[in-house]
Enzyme design. Structure first.
Site, PDB file in Angstrom:
ATOM      1  N   LYS A  22       0.855  -1.169   0.136  1.00 11.75           N
ATOM      2  CA  LYS A  22      -0.068  -0.031   0.112  1.00 11.75           C
ATOM      3  C   LYS A  22       0.655   1.241  -0.059  1.00 11.75           C
ATOM      4  CE  LYS A  22      -1.802   1.460   4.178  1.00 11.75           C
ATOM      5  NZ  LYS A  22      -1.402   2.982   4.336  1.00 11.75           N
ATOM      6  N   ASN A  23       1.893   1.137   0.933  1.00  9.37           N
ATOM      7  CA  ASN A  23       2.792   2.387   0.871  1.00  9.37           C
ATOM      8  C   ASN A  23       3.756   2.740  -0.147  1.00  9.37           C
ATOM      9  OD1 ASN A  23       1.162   2.859   3.082  1.00  9.37           O
ATOM     10  ND2 ASN A  23       2.750   2.367   4.674  1.00  9.37           N
ATOM     11  N   ARG A  92      -5.249  10.999   4.558  1.00 11.67           N
ATOM     12  CA  ARG A  92      -4.481  11.860   4.743  1.00 11.67           C
ATOM     13  C   ARG A  92      -3.211  12.026   4.124  1.00 11.67           C
ATOM     14  NH1 ARG A  92       0.382  11.666   6.484  1.00 11.67           N
ATOM     15  NH2 ARG A  92       0.098  13.888   7.427  1.00 11.67           N
ATOM     16  N   CYS A 116      -5.311  12.073  12.219  1.00 11.07           N
ATOM     17  CA  CYS A 116      -6.081  10.823  11.764  1.00 11.07           C
ATOM     18  C   CYS A 116      -6.082  10.028  13.367  1.00 11.07           C
ATOM     19  CB  CYS A 116      -5.315  10.166  10.763  1.00 11.07           C
ATOM     20  SG  CYS A 116      -3.877   9.539  11.391  1.00 11.07           S
ATOM     21  N   ARG A 121      -1.290  14.607  12.429  1.00 10.88           N
ATOM     22  CA  ARG A 121      -0.154  14.452  11.215  1.00 10.88           C
ATOM     23  C   ARG A 121       0.270  15.526  10.726  1.00 10.88           C
ATOM     24  NH1 ARG A 121      -1.218   8.854   9.808  1.00 10.88           N
ATOM     25  NH2 ARG A 121       0.681   8.978   8.780  1.00 10.88           N
ATOM     26  N   PRO A 122       1.278  16.416  11.250  1.00  6.72           N
ATOM     27  CA  PRO A 122       1.776  17.470  10.619  1.00  6.72           C
ATOM     28  C   PRO A 122       2.467  17.300   9.094  1.00  6.72           C
ATOM     29  CG  PRO A 122       3.033  16.982  12.328  1.00  6.72           C
ATOM     30  CD  PRO A 122       2.114  15.952  12.613  1.00  6.72           C
ATOM     31  N   ILE A 123       2.321  18.384   8.454  1.00  6.54           N
ATOM     32  CA  ILE A 123       2.975  18.408   7.078  1.00  6.54           C
ATOM     33  C   ILE A 123       3.895  19.404   6.911  1.00  6.54           C
ATOM     34  CG2 ILE A 123       0.970  17.272   6.303  1.00  6.54           C
ATOM     35  CD1 ILE A 123       0.309  19.911   5.031  1.00  6.54           C
ATOM     36  N   ASP A 124       4.527  19.947   8.094  1.00 10.44           N
ATOM     37  CA  ASP A 124       5.243  21.029   8.007  1.00 10.44           C
ATOM     38  C   ASP A 124       6.774  20.901   7.189  1.00 10.44           C
ATOM     39  OD1 ASP A 124       5.832  19.454  10.326  1.00 10.44           O
ATOM     40  OD2 ASP A 124       7.535  20.649  10.673  1.00 10.44           O
ATOM     41  N   LEU A 125       7.245  19.667   7.272  1.00  2.00           N
ATOM     42  CA  LEU A 125       8.328  19.203   6.807  1.00  2.00           C
ATOM     43  C   LEU A 125       7.906  19.449   4.945  1.00  2.00           C
ATOM     44  CD1 LEU A 125       9.691  16.229   8.873  1.00  2.00           C
ATOM     45  CD2 LEU A 125      10.275  18.715   8.878  1.00  2.00           C
ATOM     46  N   ASP A 305       4.481   0.450  12.070  1.00  6.73           N
ATOM     47  CA  ASP A 305       3.281  -0.038  11.755  1.00  6.73           C
ATOM     48  C   ASP A 305       3.148  -1.718  11.988  1.00  6.73           C
ATOM     49  OD1 ASP A 305       3.502   1.709   8.444  1.00  6.73           O
ATOM     50  OD2 ASP A 305       2.837   2.140  10.375  1.00  6.73           O
ATOM     51  N   ARG A 397      -8.591  -0.403   4.566  1.00  7.14           N
ATOM     52  CA  ARG A 397      -7.990   0.392   4.033  1.00  7.14           C
ATOM     53  C   ARG A 397      -6.399   0.251   3.449  1.00  7.14           C
ATOM     54  NH1 ARG A 397      -6.048   4.771   7.765  1.00  7.14           N
ATOM     55  NH2 ARG A 397      -4.697   4.994   5.782  1.00  7.14           N
TER      56      ARG A 397
HETATM   57  C1  EPZ Z   1       4.081   6.681   6.326  1.00 10.21           C
HETATM   58  O1  EPZ Z   1       3.454   7.911   6.873  1.00 10.21           O
HETATM   59  C2  EPZ Z   1       3.297   5.622   6.275  1.00 10.21           C
HETATM   60  N1  EPZ Z   1       2.024   5.964   5.295  1.00 10.21           N
HETATM   61  C3  EPZ Z   1       2.649   5.119   7.621  1.00 10.21           C
HETATM   62  O2  EPZ Z   1       1.968   4.139   7.453  1.00 10.21           O
HETATM   63  C4  EPZ Z   1       3.899   5.036   8.252  1.00 10.21           C
HETATM   64  O3  EPZ Z   1       3.350   4.689   9.806  1.00 10.21           O
HETATM   65  C5  EPZ Z   1       4.886   6.244   8.568  1.00 10.21           C
HETATM   66  O4  EPZ Z   1       5.245   6.398   7.256  1.00 10.21           O
HETATM   67  C6  EPZ Z   1       6.082   5.739   9.376  1.00 10.21           C
HETATM   68  O5  EPZ Z   1       6.644   4.673   8.703  1.00 10.21           O
HETATM   69  C7  EPZ Z   1       2.265   5.913   3.978  1.00 10.21           C
HETATM   70  O6  EPZ Z   1       3.323   5.765   3.554  1.00 10.21           O
HETATM   71  C8  EPZ Z   1       1.174   6.255   3.041  1.00 10.21           C
HETATM   72  P1  EPZ Z   1       5.918  10.087   8.357  1.00 10.21           P
HETATM   73  P2  EPZ Z   1       3.882   9.360   6.879  1.00 10.21           P
HETATM   74  O7  EPZ Z   1       6.012  11.238   7.780  1.00 10.21           O
HETATM   75  O8  EPZ Z   1       4.710   9.836   5.856  1.00 10.21           O
HETATM   76  C9  EPZ Z   1       6.473  13.340  11.881  1.00 10.21           C
HETATM   77  C10 EPZ Z   1       0.224   2.533   7.581  1.00 10.21           C
HETATM   78  O9  EPZ Z   1      -0.196   2.036   8.504  1.00 10.21           O
HETATM   79  N2  EPZ Z   1       6.200  14.459  10.587  1.00 10.21           N
HETATM   80  O10 EPZ Z   1       7.286   9.268   8.169  1.00 10.21           O
HETATM   81  O11 EPZ Z   1       2.782  10.313   7.244  1.00 10.21           O
HETATM   82  C11 EPZ Z   1       5.078  12.799  11.926  1.00 10.21           C
HETATM   83  O12 EPZ Z   1       3.941  13.332  12.891  1.00 10.21           O
HETATM   84  C12 EPZ Z   1       0.309   4.203   7.991  1.00 10.21           C
HETATM   85  O13 EPZ Z   1       0.308   2.115   6.576  1.00 10.21           O
HETATM   86  C13 EPZ Z   1       6.257  15.782  11.036  1.00 10.21           C
HETATM   87  O14 EPZ Z   1       6.476  16.283  12.187  1.00 10.21           O
HETATM   88  O15 EPZ Z   1       4.876   9.342   8.200  1.00 10.21           O
HETATM   89  C14 EPZ Z   1       5.587  11.307  12.522  1.00 10.21           C
HETATM   90  O16 EPZ Z   1       5.677  11.456  14.162  1.00 10.21           O
HETATM   91  C15 EPZ Z   1      -0.039   4.699   9.050  1.00 10.21           C
HETATM   92  N3  EPZ Z   1       6.180  16.570   9.857  1.00 10.21           N
HETATM   93  C16 EPZ Z   1       6.913  11.193  11.893  1.00 10.21           C
HETATM   94  O17 EPZ Z   1       7.201  12.429  11.547  1.00 10.21           O
HETATM   95  C17 EPZ Z   1       5.760  16.504   8.802  1.00 10.21           C
HETATM   96  O18 EPZ Z   1       5.992  17.316   7.847  1.00 10.21           O
HETATM   97  C18 EPZ Z   1       6.843  10.169  10.777  1.00 10.21           C
HETATM   98  O19 EPZ Z   1       6.093  10.355  10.225  1.00 10.21           O
HETATM   99  C19 EPZ Z   1       5.912  14.898   8.515  1.00 10.21           C
HETATM  100  C20 EPZ Z   1       5.976  13.798   9.512  1.00 10.21           C
END
Ligand code: EPZ
Length: 418
Positions: A22-23, A92, A116, A121-125, A305, A397
């Site tokens: 999926k990812n 998201r 979620c 789930r911030p997107i600042d990065l 996960d 999902r």
């Molecule tokens: C991906 O989510 C996966 N989703 C998630 O899988 C997985 O749990 C996660 O990576 C971690 O491995 C998909 O690939 C679609 P991150 P993502 O950005 O990209 C923080 C599942 O079960 N962060 O690596 O959203 C964030 O809050 C899902 O299949 C910021 O602070 O994860 C988290 O604490 C759930 N600012 C950490 O980074 C940002 O702009 C890691 O999040 C982005 C993230």
């Protein structure tokens, strides 16, 4: 109401080919926008999240249809660069369309994806990466407005190895003039799969799987055919299921290296694991034992996960296991439901202490999120009597057919509509 009903007490045996990741497929579907051509995604899993991604592509003016187990996407025509709120709220991770739409159209508008089940789930990065590439990003009224018709390649440094931000930076960089280096990039196998897909389109991306990814932007792109890698978290789920219920299973089409931290944990708990030639075999004949602390961290660390499903496997272990969830704030929501089955799990902030119990009793429980829901099904496999899991839309999902796969391995699991 749709439920998954589980009769506990049966061990698992047999073999199963694991679905596509999926990812992987979600960022790859976003990347098809860059091609402006026809792409065939082979082995694409049929999931609610994939349906949402297809809805987004169709909303943008693209066409998509299933051809057997493949999804064919035609992004020749793009009539919009905007994703409406209702679609953003359905998934998201739709935010990863931002980079691709911006690279293709020079603009992108979408609502904030919101939090979620796992917490904010911030997107600042993501937004910082696009700004570094020269995009103007305005955030107002819960919406994001990106403008950038001449993105410039440069060094993008991520404060955290965020999977989604890495993917958005790579996709946007494909539309930037010159070379972009993404530093402190996430190293997940799904990012390597995205790189492989992009290079088949004619892009020039290298370094995925390491902390530094280099993109030469503005390459002429075209369609391609690509088979997605297998889903390492779904594989981890089925290995944990066999550990929970006992038995002997073999998973086909899985790269054991992608889930070695999970197999190490299951091995430490007493499972016998054999990996190689495209598959993984797990045998579990004895009750499991508690293991070393499990700390979730970015790849190649223990995947967040897989935390819930490993916890489910250890509920009847002899001993205690400490989990530390470092990735998300709210990823123990499945624990309250596990307690209804008689589990002994205590939470202190990011720490969960799992004390093995001798027996679990079937009960009616409710899925709280994708992987937590799968964990409830796994707990039901080892509980006495019947466990009924509600809110299974969460599970659907990310799992094509969790009940059907478990039945193929000998479990007594049914999807029922009441
Ligand atoms: C991906 O989510 C996966 N989703 C998630 O899988 C997985 O749990 C996660 O990576 C971690 O491995 C998909 O690939 C679609 P991150 P993502 O950005 O990209 C923080 C599942 O079960 N962060 O690596 O959203 C964030 O809050 C899902 O299949 C910021 O602070 O994860 C988290 O604490 C759930 N600012 C950490 O980074 C940002 O702009 C890691 O999040 C982005 C993230």
């Amino acid at each position: 109401m749709e439920l998954i009903s589980v009769e506990g007490g049966r061990s698992l045996s047999g073999q199963l080919t694991v679905q596509g990741a999926k990812n992987s497929v979600l960022p790859i579907l976003a990347a098809t926008i860059l091609s402006g051509d026809v792409c065939r995604i082979c082995g694409c899993p049929r999931l609610r999240d994939v349906d949402t991604a297809v809805e987004i592509l169709q909303h943008l003016g693209c066409r998509a249809h299933w051809a057997g187990g493949d999804l064919v996407v035609d992004t020749t025509q793009l009539t919009s660069s905007e994703i409406p709120e209702e679609l953003m709220r359905k998934m998201r991770s739709s935010v990863m369309f931002l980079g691709a739409i911006l690279a293709r159209c020079g603009r992108a508008d979408m609502s904030y994806p919101g939090g979620c089940e796992l917490g904010p789930r911030p997107i600042d990065l993501h937004l910082a990466a696009l700004r570094t590439l020269g995009a103007e990003v305005r955030e107002e009224g819960g919406n994001i407005h990106c403008r950038g018709s001449s993105l410039q390649g440069t060094e993008v440094v991520l404060n955290l190895p965020s999977v989604g931000a890495t993917e958005n930076a790579i996709l946007a960089a494909c539309g930037a003039e010159g070379v972009t280096t993404v530093s402190n990039a996430a190293r997940e196998p799904e990012i390597v799969d995205l790189q492989d897909f992009l290079n088949k389109l004619g892009a020039r991306v290298q370094g995925a799987g390491t902390s530094t990814v280099v993109v030469e932007g503005k390459q002429p792109l075209h369609g391609c055919e690509h088979r997605v890698i297998s889903d390492r978290i779904v594989a981890a789920t089925y290995l944990a299921a066999a550990a929970a219920a006992g038995g002997d299973i073999r998973l086909e089409g899985v790269d054991w290296r992608h889930l070695s931290t999970v197999t190490n944990a299951l091995g430490a708990a007493g499972c016998r694991i054999q990996s190689g030639d495209g598959g993984i075999r797990l045998q579990c004949r004895e009750p499991l034992r508690g293991i070393h602390p499990v700390r979730t961290s970015p790849y190649p660390g223990f995947p967040t996960d897989a935390q819930a499903v490993l916890m489910a496997a250890l509920l009847r272990s002899r001993g205690t296991t400490v989990f530390v969830e470092n990735m998300f704030e709210n990823r123990y929501r499945h624990v309250a439901e596990l307690l209804r089955l008689g589990a002994d799990v205590r939470i202190e902030g990011r720490v969960a202490v799992v004390c093995g119990v001798s027996r679990l009793q079937g009960a009616r429980v409710r899925a709280t999120d994708l992987r937590g829901g799968a964990a409830l099904v796994l707990a039901g496999l080892q509980a006495e009597g019947t466990t009924q899991v509600e809110a299974i839309h969460h599970i659907e999902r990310g799992y094509e057919d969790l009940p059907g796969d478990l039945v193929q391995l000998g479990a007594c699991v049914r999807r029922i509509v009441t």
